[in-house]
Design a protein around this motif. Structure first.
Motif, PDB file in Angstrom:
ATOM      1  N   ILE A 102       0.856  -1.179   0.000  1.00  9.32           N
ATOM      2  CA  ILE A 102       0.000   0.000   0.000  1.00  9.32           C
ATOM      3  C   ILE A 102       0.895   1.232   0.000  1.00  9.32           C
ATOM      4  CG2 ILE A 102      -1.914   1.189   1.144  1.00  9.32           C
ATOM      5  CD1 ILE A 102      -2.736  -1.660   0.714  1.00  9.32           C
ATOM      6  N   ASN A 103       0.745   2.045  -1.015  1.00  9.60           N
ATOM      7  CA  ASN A 103       1.447   3.326  -1.058  1.00  9.60           C
ATOM      8  C   ASN A 103       0.560   4.352  -0.348  1.00  9.60           C
ATOM      9  OD1 ASN A 103       3.942   3.113  -2.990  1.00  9.60           O
ATOM     10  ND2 ASN A 103       2.303   1.874  -3.898  1.00  9.60           N
ATOM     11  N   TYR A 104       0.683   4.386   0.952  1.00 11.58           N
ATOM     12  CA  TYR A 104      -0.183   5.247   1.773  1.00 11.58           C
ATOM     13  C   TYR A 104       0.138   6.707   1.461  1.00 11.58           C
ATOM     14  CZ  TYR A 104      -2.712   6.295   6.155  1.00 11.58           C
ATOM     15  OH  TYR A 104      -3.605   6.718   7.104  1.00 11.58           O
ATOM     16  N   ASP A 105       1.430   7.019   1.400  1.00  3.47           N
ATOM     17  CA  ASP A 105       1.876   8.315   0.886  1.00  3.47           C
ATOM     18  C   ASP A 105       2.510   8.044  -0.469  1.00  3.47           C
ATOM     19  OD1 ASP A 105       1.140   9.636   3.209  1.00  3.47           O
ATOM     20  OD2 ASP A 105       3.108   9.316   4.141  1.00  3.47           O
ATOM     21  N   ILE A 106       2.150   8.838  -1.448  1.00  2.00           N
ATOM     22  CA  ILE A 106       2.652   8.605  -2.804  1.00  2.00           C
ATOM     23  C   ILE A 106       4.175   8.769  -2.816  1.00  2.00           C
ATOM     24  CG2 ILE A 106       2.509  10.977  -3.695  1.00  2.00           C
ATOM     25  CD1 ILE A 106       1.024   9.724  -6.165  1.00  2.00           C
ATOM     26  N   PRO A 107       4.888   7.913  -3.551  1.00  2.00           N
ATOM     27  CA  PRO A 107       6.357   8.057  -3.567  1.00  2.00           C
ATOM     28  C   PRO A 107       6.784   9.278  -4.385  1.00  2.00           C
ATOM     29  CG  PRO A 107       5.676   6.324  -5.063  1.00  2.00           C
ATOM     30  CD  PRO A 107       4.437   6.772  -4.344  1.00  2.00           C
ATOM     31  N   TYR A 108       7.999   9.708  -4.152  1.00  2.00           N
ATOM     32  CA  TYR A 108       8.517  10.892  -4.846  1.00  2.00           C
ATOM     33  C   TYR A 108       8.655  10.667  -6.329  1.00  2.00           C
ATOM     34  CZ  TYR A 108      10.189  12.310  -0.301  1.00  2.00           C
ATOM     35  OH  TYR A 108      10.271  12.649   0.980  1.00  2.00           O
ATOM     36  N   ASP A 109       9.056   9.498  -6.695  1.00  2.74           N
ATOM     37  CA  ASP A 109       9.346   9.277  -8.106  1.00  2.74           C
ATOM     38  C   ASP A 109       9.035   7.840  -8.485  1.00  2.74           C
ATOM     39  OD1 ASP A 109      11.352   7.799  -6.986  1.00  2.74           O
ATOM     40  OD2 ASP A 109      12.886   9.302  -7.296  1.00  2.74           O
ATOM     41  N   THR A 110       9.084   7.622  -9.776  1.00  2.00           N
ATOM     42  CA  THR A 110       8.721   6.328 -10.314  1.00  2.00           C
ATOM     43  C   THR A 110       9.631   5.229  -9.795  1.00  2.00           C
ATOM     44  OG1 THR A 110       8.364   7.647 -12.237  1.00  2.00           O
ATOM     45  CG2 THR A 110       7.983   5.325 -12.462  1.00  2.00           C
ATOM     46  N   GLU A 111      10.889   5.598  -9.635  1.00  2.00           N
ATOM     47  CA  GLU A 111      11.828   4.581  -9.200  1.00  2.00           C
ATOM     48  C   GLU A 111      11.447   4.041  -7.815  1.00  2.00           C
ATOM     49  OE1 GLU A 111      16.576   4.723  -9.584  1.00  2.00           O
ATOM     50  OE2 GLU A 111      15.364   6.084 -10.780  1.00  2.00           O
ATOM     51  N   ALA A 112      11.138   4.957  -6.931  1.00  2.04           N
ATOM     52  CA  ALA A 112      10.734   4.540  -5.593  1.00  2.04           C
ATOM     53  C   ALA A 112       9.473   3.684  -5.677  1.00  2.04           C
ATOM     54  CB  ALA A 112      10.491   5.766  -4.712  1.00  2.04           C
ATOM     55  N   TYR A 113       8.555   4.091  -6.559  1.00  2.00           N
ATOM     56  CA  TYR A 113       7.317   3.332  -6.723  1.00  2.00           C
ATOM     57  C   TYR A 113       7.619   1.900  -7.134  1.00  2.00           C
ATOM     58  CZ  TYR A 113       2.796   1.875  -8.599  1.00  2.00           C
ATOM     59  OH  TYR A 113       1.649   1.184  -8.862  1.00  2.00           O
ATOM     60  N   VAL A 114       8.498   1.790  -8.111  1.00  2.00           N
ATOM     61  CA  VAL A 114       8.824   0.454  -8.617  1.00  2.00           C
ATOM     62  C   VAL A 114       9.494  -0.389  -7.529  1.00  2.00           C
ATOM     63  CG1 VAL A 114      10.202  -0.808 -10.306  1.00  2.00           C
ATOM     64  CG2 VAL A 114       8.953   1.233 -11.004  1.00  2.00           C
TER      65      VAL A 114
END
Ligand code: ADP
Ligand code: MG
Length: 593
Positions: A319-331
């Motif tokens: 769960i990305n409760y707080d959106i990540p800064y960038d796509t890399e972190a998301y991945v």
């Protein structure tokens, strides 16, 4: 070089700043911070391109604070922002980052605020001034703002300032500040006009662009939920409850503090949850992961760094409760699920202002993220009832109930109650800790609150036509009046410039700004009839395209002239399509010495 910066103490920042960051709970510098702070500390100019929400404020505020001489009370740092909300927000951030620097003063200055108060505050002195271009210019002209001691100038959201028609003012300010200053320009996009400004006024800038692109795993089902901060916790628990294939989850938040707080809240709601952050010893962290593996824990609330590389196959949800800064972190984050050949789920909470980040992630990962439909209260209740039924039937099938049958027979006799009634009473007792019904709080169901469309989260779209009719009525009934301003076509002004200046300087919401008619050397604009003297005072001095508005009520002839009207004001007044690039809109300037 920047890739190795994982902690703030790896940056050469003064101890009080590091102490403040530790207290706030920032664990690791965001990519833009890791990239910019070393350059800024080394005295370079910066041209930074990064979306909102990537942590730009600290990227410039921390090195700026590091260089502040607390004994010098003339402004050493000036930050220009497009709106007063941003000015206030940035000033607050400075205050937080400087909480361990006694005697530090930051002053936001913007239109709409009393001049008298501002003059007094400026006289008292401030180390950092954060302001909107118009007001800063005003003070420079009055000589109430002395920038002789300025060492750092920051242009925050430069493209927004361009769009709002402030770029001439920004350039004027750039020309009226010491040339020896360090300059940092941040922008979410880099239109040519901004590049030109950077080229002209920045000295050999280091260019930093935060982009990201990596592929995600196709066995991970990705969904997003449009949800505002205060509803996130309820949304999370509801999702945990209704997801069919839920086994264990890693919940990502932005700060160490948030890991602790959210884990506690989840525990309080009966979940086996714990936090995982960089403050914990290696040993403790390993224990948490071990507990997640052996099913002592079901939920781990983590920061990016702490969760890096976690490999626990039973994690069914990220769960990305707080959106990540960038796509890399998301991945990286979502890669914690769908492991060992299993399928996984990634759910992204998107706050109303974060839609661009969602689109950015979709673009970079080249995968659409589908909207998640939050189940309604009723659906959750149905699900709970179904689970309860299931439990009851399992007990009926597998347990020896002889002793309990006797107990019930006793109750039946004594209370003269039917077996149905007794069973209902027992069901009531059994569900006490986790009620089968969702309590009706009287508030709207978050399933509805979360149902907003991604592109228009905050407000219902308004019907343009009825809006115009409504304004006609307001005008006829005297709630709106037509004012004259001394800026017109010959000044290259557009309705959007005018709306931008009025909204920004006087703090009048754009919906209270009615029809604008542009004429050759003046314009008329509909505004509330009861503007206060203060607001009128501010608007007289406010400028569009360098031209003071000198606002006053229009004469009856002026008011009745309709030629050149543009009909409805722009829906989004701040989107100005590059008026700056129009011939003549860009004034030739002396190159910087
Ligand atoms: P931007 O200016 O790029 O839009 P902000 O500076 O407003 O971004 O930061 C967005 C949010 O991220 C803020 O709530 C801020 O407190 C938070 N934030 C910034 N840097 C960090 C960090 N290093 N760790 C955790 N949170 C951070
Ligand atoms: Mg910002």
């Amino acid at each position: 070089m920047t890739a190795t910066i994982e902690r703030f103490d790896q940056l050469d920042l003064q101890a009080p700043i590091l102490a403040a960051l530790a207290e706030i709970g920032y664990e690791t510098p965001s990519p833009i911070q890791a990239a910019c702070i070393p350059h800024l500390l080394a005295g370079h100019d910066i041209l930074g391109e990064a979306q909102t929400g990537t942590g730009k404020t600290a990227a410039f505020a921390l090195p700026a604070l590091d260089q502040v001489d607390i004994h010098q009370r003339n402004p050493q740092v000036l930050v220009l922002t497009p709106t007063r909300e941003l000015a206030i927000q940035v000033a607050e951030a400075f205050q937080r980052y400087a909480s361990k620097m006694p005697g530090f003063h930051v002053l936001p200055i913007y239109g709409g605020q009393s001049m008298v108060v501002q003059l007094r505050q400026l006289q008292r002195g401030a180390h950092v001034v954060v302001g909107t271009p118009g007001r800063v210019m005003d003070h420079l002209e009055r000589k109430s703002l002395n920038l002789d001691g300025l060492t750092t100038l920051v242009l925050d959201e430069a493209d927004e300032m361009l769009r709002m028609g402030f770029i001439d003012d920004v350039e004027w300010i750039l020309e009226h500040t010491p040339t020896a200053r360090q300059t940092a320009l941040f922008s979410a996009t880099m239109p040519d006009a901004i590049r030109r400004v950077a080229h002209r006024y920045l000295r050999d800038p280091k260019e930093v662009k935060i982009k990201a692109a990596t592929a995600t795993v196709s066995t991970i089902r990705q969904r997003f939920l449009q949800i505002a901060g205060p509803h996130k916790l309820d949304a999370l628990t509801r999702i945990l409850e209704v997801e069919d294939d839920f086994d264990a989850a890693i919940v990502f938040v932005r700060t160490k503090t948030a890991t602790v707080e959210l884990a506690e809240k989840l525990e309080a709601r009966g979940y086996a949850a714990a936090c995982l952050n960089g403050d914990m010893t290696q040993q403790l962290r390993e224990r948490v992961i071990e507990q997640l593996k052996n099913e002592t824990l079901d939920i781990v609330v983590a920061t990016d760094v702490a969760a890096r590389g976690i490999d626990v196959p039973r994690v069914s949800h990220v769960i990305n409760y707080d959106i990540p800064y960038d796509t890399e972190a998301y991945v990286h984050r979502i890669g914690r699920t769908g492991r060992a050949g299993r399928s996984g789920n990634a759910i992204l909470f998107v706050a109303p202002r974060e839609n661009h980040l969602l689109r950015q992630i979709e673009r970079a990962t080249k995968q659409p993220i589908e909207p998640l439909k939050l189940p309604s209260r009723e659906a959750v209740a149905d699900k709970r009832v179904a689970a309860f039924r299931q439990q009851v039937s399992e007990v009926l099938e597998s347990e020896d109930l002889g002793f309990f049958l006797d107990v019930i027979a006793g109750i039946e006799e004594k209370h003269d109650a039917s077996v149905h009634e007794i069973a209902a009473a027992l069901a009531f007792l059994a569900q006490k800790d986790r009620p089968l019904q969702m309590p009706d709080t009287g508030k709207p169901d978050i399933a509805q609150l979360a149902a907003g469309k991604p592109d228009r989260p905050a407000r219902e779209p308004r019907d343009n036509r009825s809006e115009i009719l409504e304004r006609r009525r307001d005008y006829a009934e005297g709630r709106l009046a037509r004012y004259r301003i001394d800026v017109g076509r010959e000044h290259m002004a557009s309705p959007k410039d005018i709306v931008g200046a009025i909204a920004n300087e006087a703090g009048i919401e754009s919906r209270f700004i009615g029809q604008i008619n542009l004429f050759e050397d003046y314009s008329t604009v509909e505004l509330p009839a009861d503007l206060s003297g203060d607001v009128l005072q501010i608007l007289r001095r406010a400028r569009v395209r360098q031209q003071p508005l000198n606002i006053r009520l229009a004469s009856p002839e002026e008011a009745s002239r309709e030629r050149g009207g543009r009909g409805a004001p722009p829906k989004k007044p701040f989107r100005k399509e590059g008026g700056f690039d129009k011939p003549g809109g860009f004034k030739a300037r002396k190159p910087k010495p």
